[in-house]
Motif scaffolding. Structure first.
Motif, PDB file in Angstrom:
ATOM      1  N   ALA A  35      15.560 -78.865 -26.904  1.00  0.00           N
ATOM      2  CA  ALA A  35      16.127 -78.381 -25.639  1.00  0.00           C
ATOM      3  C   ALA A  35      15.514 -77.060 -25.177  1.00  0.00           C
ATOM      4  N   GLY A  90      24.967 -89.132 -27.789  1.00  0.00           N
ATOM      5  CA  GLY A  90      23.591 -88.988 -27.316  1.00  0.00           C
ATOM      6  C   GLY A  90      23.431 -87.987 -26.193  1.00  0.00           C
ATOM      7  N   LEU A  91      24.534 -87.639 -25.526  1.00  0.00           N
ATOM      8  CA  LEU A  91      24.426 -86.738 -24.369  1.00  0.00           C
ATOM      9  C   LEU A  91      24.474 -85.263 -24.747  1.00  0.00           C
ATOM     10  N   ASP A 150      18.355 -80.932 -34.789  1.00  0.00           N
ATOM     11  CA  ASP A 150      19.691 -81.479 -34.544  1.00  0.00           C
ATOM     12  C   ASP A 150      20.557 -80.462 -33.804  1.00  0.00           C
ATOM     13  N   LEU A 151      20.230 -79.183 -33.934  1.00  0.00           N
ATOM     14  CA  LEU A 151      21.029 -78.135 -33.301  1.00  0.00           C
ATOM     15  C   LEU A 151      20.560 -77.836 -31.875  1.00  0.00           C
ATOM     16  N   CYS A 152      19.549 -78.564 -31.396  1.00  0.00           N
ATOM     17  CA  CYS A 152      19.077 -78.347 -30.014  1.00  0.00           C
ATOM     18  C   CYS A 152      18.450 -79.622 -29.464  1.00  0.00           C
ATOM     19  N   CYS A 153      19.153 -80.746 -29.652  1.00  0.00           N
ATOM     20  CA  CYS A 153      18.625 -82.030 -29.176  1.00  0.00           C
ATOM     21  C   CYS A 153      18.613 -82.090 -27.649  1.00  0.00           C
ATOM     22  N   ILE A 154      17.704 -82.898 -27.130  1.00  0.00           N
ATOM     23  CA  ILE A 154      17.679 -83.178 -25.697  1.00  0.00           C
ATOM     24  C   ILE A 154      18.611 -84.352 -25.422  1.00  0.00           C
ATOM     25  N   SER A 155      19.406 -84.235 -24.385  1.00  0.00           N
ATOM     26  CA  SER A 155      20.278 -85.329 -23.968  1.00  0.00           C
ATOM     27  C   SER A 155      19.474 -86.619 -23.807  1.00  0.00           C
ATOM     28  N   GLU A 160      11.796 -71.274 -31.784  1.00  0.00           N
ATOM     29  CA  GLU A 160      12.641 -70.630 -32.796  1.00  0.00           C
ATOM     30  C   GLU A 160      12.642 -71.451 -34.093  1.00  0.00           C
ATOM     31  N   ASN A 161      12.823 -72.749 -33.960  1.00  0.00           N
ATOM     32  CA  ASN A 161      12.851 -73.589 -35.159  1.00  0.00           C
ATOM     33  C   ASN A 161      11.500 -73.624 -35.862  1.00  0.00           C
ATOM     34  N   LYS A 176      15.010 -81.866 -38.729  1.00  0.00           N
ATOM     35  CA  LYS A 176      16.426 -81.700 -39.065  1.00  0.00           C
ATOM     36  C   LYS A 176      17.037 -80.537 -38.295  1.00  0.00           C
ATOM     37  N   LEU A 177      16.325 -79.415 -38.234  1.00  0.00           N
ATOM     38  CA  LEU A 177      16.862 -78.262 -37.505  1.00  0.00           C
ATOM     39  C   LEU A 177      17.003 -78.577 -36.019  1.00  0.00           C
ATOM     40  N   ASN A 186      11.989 -72.266 -25.917  1.00  0.00           N
ATOM     41  CA  ASN A 186      12.585 -71.248 -26.792  1.00  0.00           C
ATOM     42  C   ASN A 186      13.209 -71.895 -28.028  1.00  0.00           C
ATOM     43  N   ALA A 187      13.902 -73.016 -27.836  1.00  0.00           N
ATOM     44  CA  ALA A 187      14.595 -73.667 -28.952  1.00  0.00           C
ATOM     45  C   ALA A 187      13.610 -74.209 -29.990  1.00  0.00           C
ATOM     46  N   ARG A 213      15.625 -78.531 -19.671  1.00  0.00           N
ATOM     47  CA  ARG A 213      15.515 -78.165 -21.089  1.00  0.00           C
ATOM     48  C   ARG A 213      14.756 -79.227 -21.884  1.00  0.00           C
TER      49      ARG A 213
END
Lengths: 452, 452
Positions: free
Chosen positions: A124, B289-290, A311-316, A131-132, A308-309, A127-128, A291
């Motif tokens: 997303a 998913g969203l 997972d904390l900033c997935c795209i819709s 960072e990861n 895996k990380l 920046n996201a 994003r």
């Protein structure tokens, strides 16, 4: 070299950590990492038809030039399949990863299928994913080398949660030219990198990453291939990770862009473990609201951690489907919509850029000849107040506030980006409407006339 | 109390930190925080028409029951305005925040306009907003108290990047009943919380947060109001932050749900600085998913940090518009689509739940009477292998693998969620199609018959 940036390369000053049961110091510190000049700008009345004297936005790196293409594209129907409802692969849907990889190969002129699909992670925002990527490469307290001047928000992205240390790479002392408006003076070279490396060690911090902005924000140019090549070689020898942030790769309108991925590719061995790449659709498509960011690496040790990380900033899922549709759209006649869009964008960027530099030329205001991005790097140092009791930083701030309050022009001050000399400004030429841009140029003329 | 969880409350074991220039130890460690039983499950052949002997999915907390409502809803046209292209407020678009706040007030039976719009932060998933909330409340190394059993992925969300320490709150010893299938035995009370608090101090870690899952995953019940009230009071006295994770608030089908936000509200003083709330659309709408998550706090010290950190996990503008449209949709006749959807969902959850518990009753398999969520907490401890040389953990793993390999049933083993006793399993009743669910019940019968 006794400038503020070089005197104090470790700019993340320790803030007083008040004991509080109500909040964490690291949370409060994160807010302080945001550029403070923005606080000055927030209270300023902005230009609008109701406030014709309001300040004009030449500071935010956004493009308003593309709505006539983007709004219809975003409103084309997208079919949402049932599988979009549920948890997606954290790094992105397989078909969207393939679409993005194909798009990137085309953009960077790589061989089709050159990018390994399983090594591309979509998250997303730039920046996201940045960072990861840094999180998987370096421990908290280790250093990221950043050639100056640099995009101020990197400090937030790298320090706030990832806990990295930023080491500005000053460059002026390591070039024979002393011309501030010769781009060369800003290029990181082995001597500049070695010096930054040593400064990290003196601060008991391990230098771990070199982050290049290429095409360069705020300079509005691309690094020549030889400069990127020298950085790659230095990184590999030192076992430092090079991250090339190429978020403006599709906004190069005045030269031919050569990606670090092209330059680092050793064919049989690929990129190797020390060269990485980040990107997003926020600049080349102006789609910052969606994003959509991307990170690519061939360092197999970090691929799984990165996924895996993420997972904390997935795209819709729906945004992935939408973006896929846009990137794959064909115009009537069969031409790729992306190609037509990019051609149109380059032409509009070149036009705005030329309008701005014409005014600068008229008043002999020095600048770096812009070829990429949404901005021009302008040398207004001759207009700095001459009050001898002011520090360089205070001088620049005074000029910045004068530009805002007296002339209604909101630019980004260079010292906020750790430029080595005061009086330089980034001027974004795409964040204003036609009418506002014309008025900006008029105000810039007034400024130059009154100050000369 | 000599069970694995209580013997070793600090489960994040130090992993050997190999020196490597290729990747960071913290990146590699993050991967190790993921539940290891999932690795066993990955290699298992899944059920499909081509693999009728494959294992059936009763482990992932997803719902397949809602596609007939969701797919048409997701495919309704949404108009994307030009302002959706650009950078959005990091915490969410103002109109979408208002829509979400109104939805939450209705869901939790709060007074309309009770929630302060400026205190609601919307980010890319419950995990993302929870991580940031904890980051703003606690320093790295401080402890989050988690009543056992708990959602295993909390370990990843809280530890991987935020660097917090998880302290399991065991509860069995602090209740007069020793009945494993009396829900009371799982309730955190003052004595249990005090003991966990002391364990943190013994480990030189400051206890800072109590995280409640309410309705409870994996127990499939809501905490009684008196339990939540006792936790709130304990937290306020101790100056510990209570976070109520109410991601299943709209999936309560067998009782009346009372939110921590209702219980903590002291009207004149509001929630105060120690009570916080997180939520997402991933469970009640199955829209994982969203990536639409929400955090709410009335602790004014953390609002700005939360908003700024949210820049690293923003929700796509188009997803915000889409979700707003879904939440505000009205059926023919004017009824709220959300209300009709929730009623339908509750009825389907109750039906599946009843089908599953009927089989359990048939074989006198003990379970907690489920009233909320997508799962039932089942006591299969009588089927644990009796090999005396096995540890409780090895016994449970053997039973888990037998369920997978011999009976084709993928459940979540309780010790992976730090349950105090071996042999308990979470059984999700919504992640299978009608046909698969019928087959699951049949296989469960076979298991119970063959094992008794």
């Amino acid at each position: 070299m006794a400038t503020p940036a070089s005197r104090n390369p470790s700019f993340v000053t320790a803030t007083k950590r008040l004991a509080s049961s109500l909040s964490s110091a690291r949370g409060r510190d994160a807010v302080r990492l945001l550029p403070s000049y923005l606080a000055d700008a927030r209270s300023v009345v902005r230009y609008s038809p109701e406030h014709p004297q309001g300040a004009l936005q030449l500071g935010v790196a956004e493009s308003l030039l593309l709505e006539d293409w983007l709004v219809p594209a975003l409103n084309r129907p997208v079919s949402i399949p049932a599988n979009a409802i549920y948890y997606q692969p954290t790094q992105g849907r397989a078909d969207f990863i393939d679409t993005m990889a194909t798009y990137i190969e085309d953009l960077l002129q790589l061989q089709p299928l050159r990018l390994k699909r399983e090594n591309l992670v979509l998250g997303a925002g730039c920046n996201a994913v940045l960072e990861n990527l840094c999180f998987t490469l370096a421990e908290a307290g280790e250093s990221v080398l950043l050639p100056t001047p640099y995009y101020a928000a990197f400090e937030f992205d790298l320090v706030a949660r990832a806990g990295l240390r930023v080491e500005p790479v000053t460059t002026h002392a390591y070039h024979p030219t002393k011309q501030q408006n010769d781009a060369q003076i800003y290029f990181p070279n082995t001597a500049a990198l070695n010096a930054a490396y040593e400064r990290c060690l003196q601060q008991q911090s391990t230098p771990k990453i070199l982050l290049l902005s290429h095409p360069h924000n705020p300079l509005g140019i691309c690094y020549p291939p030889s400069v990127v090549q020298e950085c790659i070689q230095w990184c590999r020898e030192r076992q430092i990770h090079l991250i090339s942030d190429e978020i403006y790769a599709g906004s190069v309108y005045g030269e031919t862009f050569v990606s670090a991925l092209q330059l680092a590719d050793r064919h049989d061995q690929g990129l190797g473990p020390y060269v990485h790449w980040v990107y997003a659709l926020s600049k080349d498509f102006a789609l910052s609201g969606l994003r959509v960011g991307a990170a690519y690496t061939e360092n197999e040790e970090i691929v799984l951690p990165l996924q895996k990380l993420n997972d904390l900033c997935c795209i819709s899922s729906t945004t992935q489907l939408w973006t896929k549709m846009i990137l794959e759209h064909e115009m009537e006649g069969g031409e790729s919509w992306v190609h037509a869009f990019r051609r149109m964008n380059h032409s509009r960027l070149a036009q705005r850029s030329a309008q701005l530099t014409a005014v600068l030329d008229e008043f002999r205001i020095p600048y770096l000849t812009p070829t990429a991005g949404l901005f021009v790097w302008i040398d207004l140092s001759r207009y700095l107040p001459s009050d001898s009791h002011l520090t360089p930083s205070e001088q620049e701030r005074k000029l910045y506030l004068e530009l805002v309050h007296t002339y209604g022009l909101l630019l980004t001050p260079g010292l906020s980006m750790k430029n080595e000399q005061p009086g330089f400004f980034r001027c974004v030429f795409t964040a204003a409407t036609e009418e506002e841009f014309a008025l900006s140029l008029q105000r810039l003329r007034t400024f130059a006339k009154e100050k000369s």
